[in-house]
Design an enzyme around this catalytic site. Sequence first.
Site, PDB file in Angstrom:
ATOM      1  N   CYS A 114      28.773 -68.398  -0.579  1.00  0.00           N
ATOM      2  CA  CYS A 114      27.454 -68.923  -0.191  1.00  0.00           C
ATOM      3  C   CYS A 114      26.311 -67.981  -0.553  1.00  0.00           C
ATOM      4  O   CYS A 114      25.152 -68.376  -0.522  1.00  0.00           O
ATOM      5  CB  CYS A 114      27.428 -69.222   1.299  1.00  0.00           C
ATOM      6  SG  CYS A 114      28.755 -70.305   1.805  1.00  0.00           S
ATOM      7  N   HIS A 249      20.280 -69.944   3.745  1.00  0.00           N
ATOM      8  CA  HIS A 249      21.545 -70.630   3.485  1.00  0.00           C
ATOM      9  C   HIS A 249      21.790 -71.585   4.650  1.00  0.00           C
ATOM     10  O   HIS A 249      21.587 -71.231   5.814  1.00  0.00           O
ATOM     11  CB  HIS A 249      22.677 -69.606   3.372  1.00  0.00           C
ATOM     12  CG  HIS A 249      24.030 -70.242   3.335  1.00  0.00           C
ATOM     13  ND1 HIS A 249      24.310 -71.304   2.519  1.00  0.00           N
ATOM     14  CD2 HIS A 249      25.171 -69.987   4.034  1.00  0.00           C
ATOM     15  CE1 HIS A 249      25.570 -71.676   2.706  1.00  0.00           C
ATOM     16  NE2 HIS A 249      26.109 -70.889   3.615  1.00  0.00           N
ATOM     17  N   ASN A 279      26.750 -77.819   4.684  1.00  0.00           N
ATOM     18  CA  ASN A 279      26.764 -76.519   4.004  1.00  0.00           C
ATOM     19  C   ASN A 279      27.303 -76.736   2.595  1.00  0.00           C
ATOM     20  O   ASN A 279      28.481 -77.035   2.418  1.00  0.00           O
ATOM     21  CB  ASN A 279      27.656 -75.559   4.801  1.00  0.00           C
ATOM     22  CG  ASN A 279      27.780 -74.190   4.163  1.00  0.00           C
ATOM     23  OD1 ASN A 279      27.374 -73.986   3.017  1.00  0.00           O
ATOM     24  ND2 ASN A 279      28.349 -73.253   4.901  1.00  0.00           N
TER      25      ASN A 279
HETATM   26  N1  ACO Z   1      35.101 -81.239  16.997  1.00  0.00           N
HETATM   27  C1  ACO Z   1      35.379 -81.063  18.303  1.00  0.00           C
HETATM   28  N2  ACO Z   1      35.810 -79.877  18.796  1.00  0.00           N
HETATM   29  C2  ACO Z   1      35.938 -78.869  17.922  1.00  0.00           C
HETATM   30  C3  ACO Z   1      35.674 -78.985  16.542  1.00  0.00           C
HETATM   31  C4  ACO Z   1      35.228 -80.252  16.089  1.00  0.00           C
HETATM   32  N3  ACO Z   1      34.929 -80.486  14.808  1.00  0.00           N
HETATM   33  N4  ACO Z   1      35.897 -77.813  15.941  1.00  0.00           N
HETATM   34  C5  ACO Z   1      36.288 -76.965  16.891  1.00  0.00           C
HETATM   35  N5  ACO Z   1      36.334 -77.579  18.079  1.00  0.00           N
HETATM   36  C6  ACO Z   1      36.699 -77.033  19.393  1.00  0.00           C
HETATM   37  C7  ACO Z   1      37.555 -75.791  19.269  1.00  0.00           C
HETATM   38  O1  ACO Z   1      38.912 -76.135  19.091  1.00  0.00           O
HETATM   39  C8  ACO Z   1      37.274 -75.114  20.588  1.00  0.00           C
HETATM   40  O2  ACO Z   1      38.063 -75.747  21.568  1.00  0.00           O
HETATM   41  P1  ACO Z   1      38.726 -74.889  22.780  1.00  0.00           P
HETATM   42  O3  ACO Z   1      37.577 -74.276  23.514  1.00  0.00           O
HETATM   43  O4  ACO Z   1      39.475 -75.922  23.547  1.00  0.00           O
HETATM   44  O5  ACO Z   1      39.598 -73.862  22.101  1.00  0.00           O
HETATM   45  C9  ACO Z   1      35.812 -75.450  20.879  1.00  0.00           C
HETATM   46  O6  ACO Z   1      35.504 -76.588  20.055  1.00  0.00           O
HETATM   47  C10 ACO Z   1      34.842 -74.329  20.557  1.00  0.00           C
HETATM   48  O7  ACO Z   1      35.148 -73.813  19.257  1.00  0.00           O
HETATM   49  P2  ACO Z   1      34.335 -72.621  18.640  1.00  0.00           P
HETATM   50  O8  ACO Z   1      34.949 -72.249  17.330  1.00  0.00           O
HETATM   51  O9  ACO Z   1      34.147 -71.553  19.658  1.00  0.00           O
HETATM   52  O10 ACO Z   1      32.928 -73.336  18.381  1.00  0.00           O
HETATM   53  P3  ACO Z   1      31.582 -72.681  17.873  1.00  0.00           P
HETATM   54  O11 ACO Z   1      30.501 -72.963  18.833  1.00  0.00           O
HETATM   55  O12 ACO Z   1      31.753 -71.254  17.419  1.00  0.00           O
HETATM   56  O13 ACO Z   1      31.240 -73.557  16.590  1.00  0.00           O
HETATM   57  C11 ACO Z   1      31.327 -73.344  14.198  1.00  0.00           C
HETATM   58  C12 ACO Z   1      32.126 -73.524  15.483  1.00  0.00           C
HETATM   59  C13 ACO Z   1      30.390 -74.532  14.048  1.00  0.00           C
HETATM   60  C14 ACO Z   1      32.271 -73.276  13.020  1.00  0.00           C
HETATM   61  C15 ACO Z   1      30.468 -72.045  14.278  1.00  0.00           C
HETATM   62  O14 ACO Z   1      31.286 -70.980  14.712  1.00  0.00           O
HETATM   63  C16 ACO Z   1      29.842 -71.656  12.973  1.00  0.00           C
HETATM   64  O15 ACO Z   1      28.969 -72.353  12.448  1.00  0.00           O
HETATM   65  N6  ACO Z   1      30.189 -70.477  12.430  1.00  0.00           N
HETATM   66  C17 ACO Z   1      29.595 -69.957  11.229  1.00  0.00           C
HETATM   67  C18 ACO Z   1      30.092 -70.657  10.031  1.00  0.00           C
HETATM   68  C19 ACO Z   1      29.339 -70.145   8.840  1.00  0.00           C
HETATM   69  O16 ACO Z   1      28.321 -69.511   8.975  1.00  0.00           O
HETATM   70  N7  ACO Z   1      29.790 -70.373   7.653  1.00  0.00           N
HETATM   71  C20 ACO Z   1      29.004 -69.867   6.534  1.00  0.00           C
HETATM   72  C21 ACO Z   1      29.741 -69.353   5.518  1.00  0.00           C
HETATM   73  S1  ACO Z   1      30.545 -70.617   4.662  1.00  0.00           S
HETATM   74  C22 ACO Z   1      30.942 -69.968   3.122  1.00  0.00           C
HETATM   75  O17 ACO Z   1      30.661 -68.858   2.804  1.00  0.00           O
HETATM   76  C23 ACO Z   1      31.708 -70.833   2.147  1.00  0.00           C
END
Ligand code: ACO
Length: 322
Positions: A114, A249, A279
């Site tokens: 990214c 980004h 993304n």
């Molecule tokens: N739908 C419903 N529930 C979900 C989903 C979904 N799609 N995905 C995860 N959950 C659940 C998890 O299993 C977890 O359940 P649990 O509490 O029972 O274990 C709960 O939701 C919370 O999960 P978290 O991973 O803690 O959720 P978070 O608030 O961190 O959001 C996310 C996840 C959106 C991925 C976030 O962490 C994020 O955006 N991170 C950064 C990603 C990023 O910046 N990527 C950029 C680089 S990409 C590249 O370079 C190619």
Amino acid sequence: MIYSRILGTGSYLPERILTNADLEKTLDTSDAWIVERTGIRSRHILADHESATTMAYDASIRALEAAGRSFSDIDLIIAATSTPENVFPGVSCLLQKRFDIGGCPAFDLNASACAGFVYGLGIADQFIRNGSVKTALVLGTEVMSRVMDWTDRTTCILFGDGAGAVVLGADSKPGVISTHLHADGRFADVLYLETSMARREGDAPKKPGLQMSGNSLFRQAVTILGDLFDETLSAGGVDRSAIDWLIPHQANVRIIQAMARKLQLPLERVVMTLETQGNTSSASIPLALDTAIRDGRIQRGETLLLEGFGGGLAWGSALIQY
Ligand code: ACO
């Protein structure tokens, strides 16, 4: 002094739109969860006959038109992509074939996911500043839908396909004021996409698709980008009040909001496209830039701050007078 200036931008998004409601049909997820945690409502998915190169071609044509330049003017092509159709030849060379031009340097930039577009911009800026190139085509193009594990709700809801391109030209006035590139391979396990050439240890089956520790990446991104802004503003000798537009980004609306707070910039001054594009990895910054230029928000003379971060980890910024 020679500087590089943005002469024109262009982008391409595939026709097919995949909404959160569509994802609800095949995954244990909901529109409410995706919107609240990411800000994404829909993303574009490329058609079977399309590829990283076809999308890059369409985006590049539009950027060249906007710049008033033709294929034969291009002295350098840098294609940022983690999802090319070949290991070689790269998208950059396949574009030369489509443009029917040859001779100028053309290479793909794959290492920084990214962050690829800001890396490409930084490299092209150096070529232009040292006088060896007058016109450079820098683009990001990604077919993220083809590297997703569509059964993994923690990753596949985040990404989309698309391409964005910028034509840079040599000028006596800035232009690109400064670029800042960084990487830290000690965080390589936080986000990765293995190829079929990876070493196999024991009988461990390969995990398909992109792998991400979302939570850990989220925390890293907020710290890294905060420091990056301080570095960029200080190197450019500008106060944060001088920034007219942040073009980040497009990974997660919560990360983008944190960055706007850091800059004390109202959200109206932040270009956000992730709601309808998701993304798109290395394409997300040029896609956002082109969107805000074409809809008239970004005007000539304004100061832009571009930032990207991704697998590597790798991250970078560009301070630009448009
Ligand atoms: N739908 C419903 N529930 C979900 C989903 C979904 N799609 N995905 C995860 N959950 C659940 C998890 O299993 C977890 O359940 P649990 O509490 O029972 O274990 C709960 O939701 C919370 O999960 P978290 O991973 O803690 O959720 P978070 O608030 O961190 O959001 C996310 C996840 C959106 C991925 C976030 O962490 C994020 O955006 N991170 C950064 C990603 C990023 O910046 N990527 C950029 C680089 S990409 C590249 O370079 C190619």
